[in-house]
Design a protein around this motif. Sequence first.
Motif, mmCIF file in Angstrom:
data_model
loop_
_atom_site.group_PDB
_atom_site.id
_atom_site.type_symbol
_atom_site.label_atom_id
_atom_site.label_comp_id
_atom_site.label_asym_id
_atom_site.label_seq_id
_atom_site.Cartn_x
_atom_site.Cartn_y
_atom_site.Cartn_z
ATOM 1 N N CYS A 53 0.784 -1.205 0.022
ATOM 2 C CA CYS A 53 -0.187 -0.002 0.002
ATOM 3 C C CYS A 53 0.699 1.195 -0.023
ATOM 4 O O CYS A 53 0.382 2.226 -0.585
ATOM 5 C CB CYS A 53 -0.957 0.084 1.270
ATOM 6 S SG CYS A 53 -2.155 -1.172 1.176
ATOM 7 N N ASP A 58 -0.190 5.944 -5.313
ATOM 8 C CA ASP A 58 -1.429 5.421 -5.705
ATOM 9 C C ASP A 58 -1.628 6.377 -6.999
ATOM 10 O O ASP A 58 -1.101 7.668 -7.141
ATOM 11 C CB ASP A 58 -2.830 6.248 -4.775
ATOM 12 C CG ASP A 58 -2.847 5.229 -3.582
ATOM 13 O OD1 ASP A 58 -2.379 4.140 -3.632
ATOM 14 O OD2 ASP A 58 -3.540 5.825 -2.605
ATOM 15 N N THR A 65 -5.251 5.394 2.104
ATOM 16 C CA THR A 65 -4.414 4.386 2.067
ATOM 17 C C THR A 65 -3.496 4.046 3.036
ATOM 18 O O THR A 65 -3.504 3.054 3.330
ATOM 19 C CB THR A 65 -3.395 5.008 0.867
ATOM 20 O OG1 THR A 65 -4.466 5.237 -0.300
ATOM 21 C CG2 THR A 65 -2.415 3.866 0.225
ATOM 22 N N GLU A 114 -4.736 -4.722 -4.602
ATOM 23 C CA GLU A 114 -4.046 -3.442 -4.482
ATOM 24 C C GLU A 114 -3.370 -2.768 -5.693
ATOM 25 O O GLU A 114 -3.377 -1.938 -6.180
ATOM 26 C CB GLU A 114 -3.204 -3.075 -3.194
ATOM 27 C CG GLU A 114 -2.816 -1.999 -2.773
ATOM 28 C CD GLU A 114 -3.687 -1.040 -2.477
ATOM 29 O OE1 GLU A 114 -4.741 -1.256 -1.872
ATOM 30 O OE2 GLU A 114 -3.195 0.408 -2.419
ATOM 31 N N GLN A 132 -8.961 0.563 -0.666
ATOM 32 C CA GLN A 132 -8.986 1.623 0.245
ATOM 33 C C GLN A 132 -10.135 2.428 0.038
ATOM 34 O O GLN A 132 -10.803 3.215 0.958
ATOM 35 C CB GLN A 132 -7.502 2.374 0.197
ATOM 36 C CG GLN A 132 -7.172 3.052 -0.986
ATOM 37 C CD GLN A 132 -6.249 1.932 -1.814
ATOM 38 O OE1 GLN A 132 -6.304 0.828 -1.493
ATOM 39 N NE2 GLN A 132 -5.082 2.711 -2.086
#
Lengths: 346, 265
Positions: A53, A58, A65, A114, A132
């Motif tokens: 993560c 992202d 997150t 993810e 998330q």
Amino acid sequence: MSTYSASKTVALAQSAEEGAALSGRPLSLAVSFPAGGTGVFASLAWVGFGISCLWWPDIGDWTRTHQLAAAAFVIAGAIFLATVAGSRLGRFNAGLQRRAPWLLVSALFLTLWEAATAKFGWLPLPFFPPPQSIIEVYTDDLPKLLDSIIASVKLQLGGYVIGATVGFLTGVSIGWSRSVGYWVHPVLRFIGPLPATAWLPIAFFTFPSSWSASTFLIALATGFPVTVLTWSGVASVSNSYYDVARTLGAKPSFLVLKVAIPAALPHVFVGLFMGLGSSFAVLVVAEMIGVKAGLGWYLQWAQGWAAYANMYAALIVMSLLCSGAITLLFRTRDRLLIWQKGVVKW
Amino acid sequence: MVAHALAEAVTYPAVGASLDVERISHAFDIDGSVLPVLDDVNFSVKPGEFIALLGPSGCGKSTLLRLVAGLEAPRSGVLREDGDPVTGPFPSRVVVFQDPTLFPWRTVWNNVALGLEAQGILKSQRQRVDAALDLVGLSQFRNAYPHQLSGGMAQRVALARALVNDPKILILDEPLGKLDSLTRITMQAEIVALWQRKGFTTLLVTHDVEEALFLANRVIVFSDRPARIKADIAVDRPYPRHRGDPRLAELRRNILGLLGLDATW
Ligand SMILES: Nc1ncnc2c1ncn2[C@@H]1O[C@H](COP(=O)(O)OP(=O)(O)OP(=O)(O)O)[C@@H](O)[C@H]1O
Ligand SMILES: [Mg+2]
């Protein structure tokens, strides 16, 4: 006369069953570790998920997150501590041991999810939201989701209880009394097989509120299988049971309550199970079309706004609720039908 | 009369009732044709007597027992218990059927309690259930379910379920038919002991000539279907009997002859 007691035999059989379940657990990775090896691996996998993560940025704009990563580390720590504490945790530890392979695999799955969504975009957004964003729904849209859950549970419970009760009583009366059967059977044959959803358009304008209409439809969907299976259960009770009871002085009420109904209960539970399945379907459709509340409506609403994360979040909740309802039903059955051998474990 | 009999069943240990089978005929309708099963069967049983009924398979023995129990009404003739006509089932006449037919959803204890519960007197009479279970030696299994019992144990539970009602007439339909020979011999002795202690009238259907002679005061031999009485033989030997008794061997030869099996002797 042998000296072993029946209750002991039962206990033995049970522990043997448990032992079999344990030794037959899938993915026995604990080869090189003395105990809890899989637990350690599971813990590491969750650490890995947390790192995945944080490691890459992202590709979208998600607010949860870091919290997700923190939660992953907490879970990893908890698994690790429980594994180290080992046998001091008793039954909890046994449960953990059994589930460790699953914990490991779910961490791997989450990591993959993810990476495929939030990190590298292998799956197209917004149709495949990252974990998330689903967490975000559960935290930010909680009040609405809770309202929907409560509305769904209320509607489902009301309709199901009414349908199951009416179905059970009807089934027993048809199975027991010829004249009731004469009048009810044709009606049942005519109306029963119709999918309850086919009544939707009529029900929504004949009933005073869409809520009562939906309750009626859920009751209908539940009632039909319960009626038919209760009836067949009562009808298939062997005559010799009645003969035994009658020679021992049983009156008709005793024959119904203490012979016919207990003998028919296994069938009744099959009916209750089938009724639960078909009433879930009616619930969702009724909520989507008529009632402006509940998880079905939430799904519909989310779709309208292209809020895909909300849809997945609602679907997950829905599946937990349905599965929970079936678990509850099976628990009740196992308790009531303890005398049966070889029943399916849910 | 019902209330009176019930009160009696509750307060006194049962003493055998007399049974009169007066010119009973019975038939079944099968696919439109009539199947005669009992043809003018006529005999009477004194209080406390032990009668064995022998006959070829399918001749109508179980049917006769169902009529005595009151589960069906005969096409013609009358059955009397202590002089009163039998009109329906009543717990003073209890049947142990060919199959144990225990209720699988009840524990052993609750199966035995069935009669008292059905008559609404279980609350005050629970110790009778315990006593009946003791009698057949199954107290340890009171909480077991029928599927946890062996065939012989199930049959003993069925016997206890009948005995707990203190019947005046005990009706046994091949209760030992499916047991191994060892258990059979033990249970035969148990049945004689019980009968002598309690004094109920007993009707026993069996396929086993030796069993009939070992247990009964009188052996009634039926013909092929429709069943008619072929012979009514008194077994004039005191209890406890011995299987090697020459008098019993002689009777056995007679009866086998009546059943058409003399070639084997
Ligand atoms: N409910 C019924 N309907 C029609 N026919 C029946 C019924 N009950 C019994 N019968 C017939 O009556 C005859 C006698 O049956 P029953 O059960 O009395 O024989 P049985 O002498 O007890 O035989 P077994 O020794 O084999 O038990 C049989 O031919 C059977 O087919
Ligand atoms: Mg028979």
